[in-house]
Motif scaffolding. Structure first.
Motif, PDB file in Angstrom:
ATOM      1  N   GLU A   1     -50.450  13.636  -3.239  1.00 18.02           N
ATOM      2  CA  GLU A   1     -50.875  12.914  -2.042  1.00 18.02           C
ATOM      3  C   GLU A   1     -50.209  11.538  -2.046  1.00 18.02           C
ATOM      4  O   GLU A   1     -50.153  10.872  -3.075  1.00 18.02           O
ATOM      5  CB  GLU A   1     -52.399  12.769  -2.039  1.00 18.02           C
ATOM      6  N   ASP A   2     -49.658  11.141  -0.907  1.00 13.10           N
ATOM      7  CA  ASP A   2     -48.928   9.871  -0.829  1.00 13.10           C
ATOM      8  C   ASP A   2     -49.069   9.320   0.584  1.00 13.10           C
ATOM      9  O   ASP A   2     -48.377   9.724   1.511  1.00 13.10           O
ATOM     10  CB  ASP A   2     -47.452  10.135  -1.166  1.00 13.10           C
ATOM     11  N   LYS A   3     -50.017   8.388   0.718  1.00  8.37           N
ATOM     12  CA  LYS A   3     -50.335   7.876   2.055  1.00  8.37           C
ATOM     13  C   LYS A   3     -49.181   7.074   2.665  1.00  8.37           C
ATOM     14  O   LYS A   3     -49.138   6.863   3.873  1.00  8.37           O
ATOM     15  CB  LYS A   3     -51.608   7.035   1.998  1.00  8.37           C
ATOM     16  N   SER A   4     -48.237   6.624   1.827  1.00  7.93           N
ATOM     17  CA  SER A   4     -47.114   5.856   2.369  1.00  7.93           C
ATOM     18  C   SER A   4     -46.063   6.771   2.998  1.00  7.93           C
ATOM     19  O   SER A   4     -45.149   6.319   3.667  1.00  7.93           O
ATOM     20  CB  SER A   4     -46.471   5.013   1.262  1.00  7.93           C
ATOM     21  N   ASN A   5     -46.197   8.066   2.767  1.00 10.66           N
ATOM     22  CA  ASN A   5     -45.246   9.039   3.312  1.00 10.66           C
ATOM     23  C   ASN A   5     -45.790   9.564   4.647  1.00 10.66           C
ATOM     24  O   ASN A   5     -46.972   9.864   4.733  1.00 10.66           O
ATOM     25  CB  ASN A   5     -45.118  10.191   2.298  1.00 10.66           C
ATOM     26  N   PRO A   6     -44.961   9.668   5.689  1.00  9.89           N
ATOM     27  CA  PRO A   6     -45.458  10.130   6.994  1.00  9.89           C
ATOM     28  C   PRO A   6     -46.174  11.484   6.923  1.00  9.89           C
ATOM     29  O   PRO A   6     -47.128  11.718   7.656  1.00  9.89           O
ATOM     30  CB  PRO A   6     -44.180  10.242   7.842  1.00  9.89           C
TER      31      PRO A   6
ATOM     32  N   GLY B   1     -47.921  12.453   4.450  1.00 10.59           N
ATOM     33  CA  GLY B   1     -49.121  12.303   3.628  1.00 10.59           C
ATOM     34  C   GLY B   1     -48.939  12.840   2.216  1.00 10.59           C
ATOM     35  O   GLY B   1     -49.853  12.739   1.392  1.00 10.59           O
TER      36      GLY B   1
ATOM     37  N   THR C   1     -45.953  13.750  -1.188  1.00  8.17           N
ATOM     38  CA  THR C   1     -44.632  13.726  -1.796  1.00  8.17           C
ATOM     39  C   THR C   1     -44.442  15.060  -2.505  1.00  8.17           C
ATOM     40  O   THR C   1     -45.373  15.551  -3.160  1.00  8.17           O
ATOM     41  CB  THR C   1     -44.545  12.599  -2.849  1.00  8.17           C
TER      42      THR C   1
END
Ligand code: SF4
Length: 121
Positions: A21-26, A28, A30
């Protein structure tokens, strides 16, 4: 969700994907370990695409059995299944219950209800 490790099934090579999970990625998420863009798409879809209708059991008081089978009225996204099951497993209802009675309205705000899968008197 911490990280999920799954094999990519988009081609026979079967790269091992690490989905985080990666909230900085559009999207959500990686995805690592993929050798091509299809693997990226496969990994994200694995997490975000709707799963099947969820079946579970809630605790039942005053009934002929200890648990009441329930199901969702629509599909639940895969990344919310675990949270839904936590709520379902910790919910308690009292008999009598009719088949189709709403046991949990709008679970997690997903616009999906959890209903009784059978009648209990
Ligand atoms: S990431 Fe690409 S190369 Fe690897 S298994 Fe998936 S589709 Fe095949």
């Amino acid at each position: 969700m911490d990280k999920i490790i799954k094999k990519c099934k988009a081609c026979p090579i079967g790269c091992e994907l690490i989905i985080t999970e990666d909230k900085s990625n559009p999207s959500g998420f990686t995805v690592e370990g993929n050798s091509c863009g299809r693997g990226l798409e496969f990994g994200i879809n694995l997490i975000t695409k709707p799963a099947k209708v969820l079946n579970g059991k809630v605790l039942l008081k005053n009934g002929s059995m200890g648990h009441l089978p329930v199901k969702t009225t629509d599909v639940v996204p895969k990344n919310r299944v675990e949270d839904c099951l936590k709520i379902i497993n910790s919910t308690e209802v009292s008999a009598p219950v009719k088949k189709g009675d709403v046991i949990i309205k709008n679970i997690l705000g997903l616009e999906v209800d959890v209903v009784a899968a059978r009648k209990v008197v």
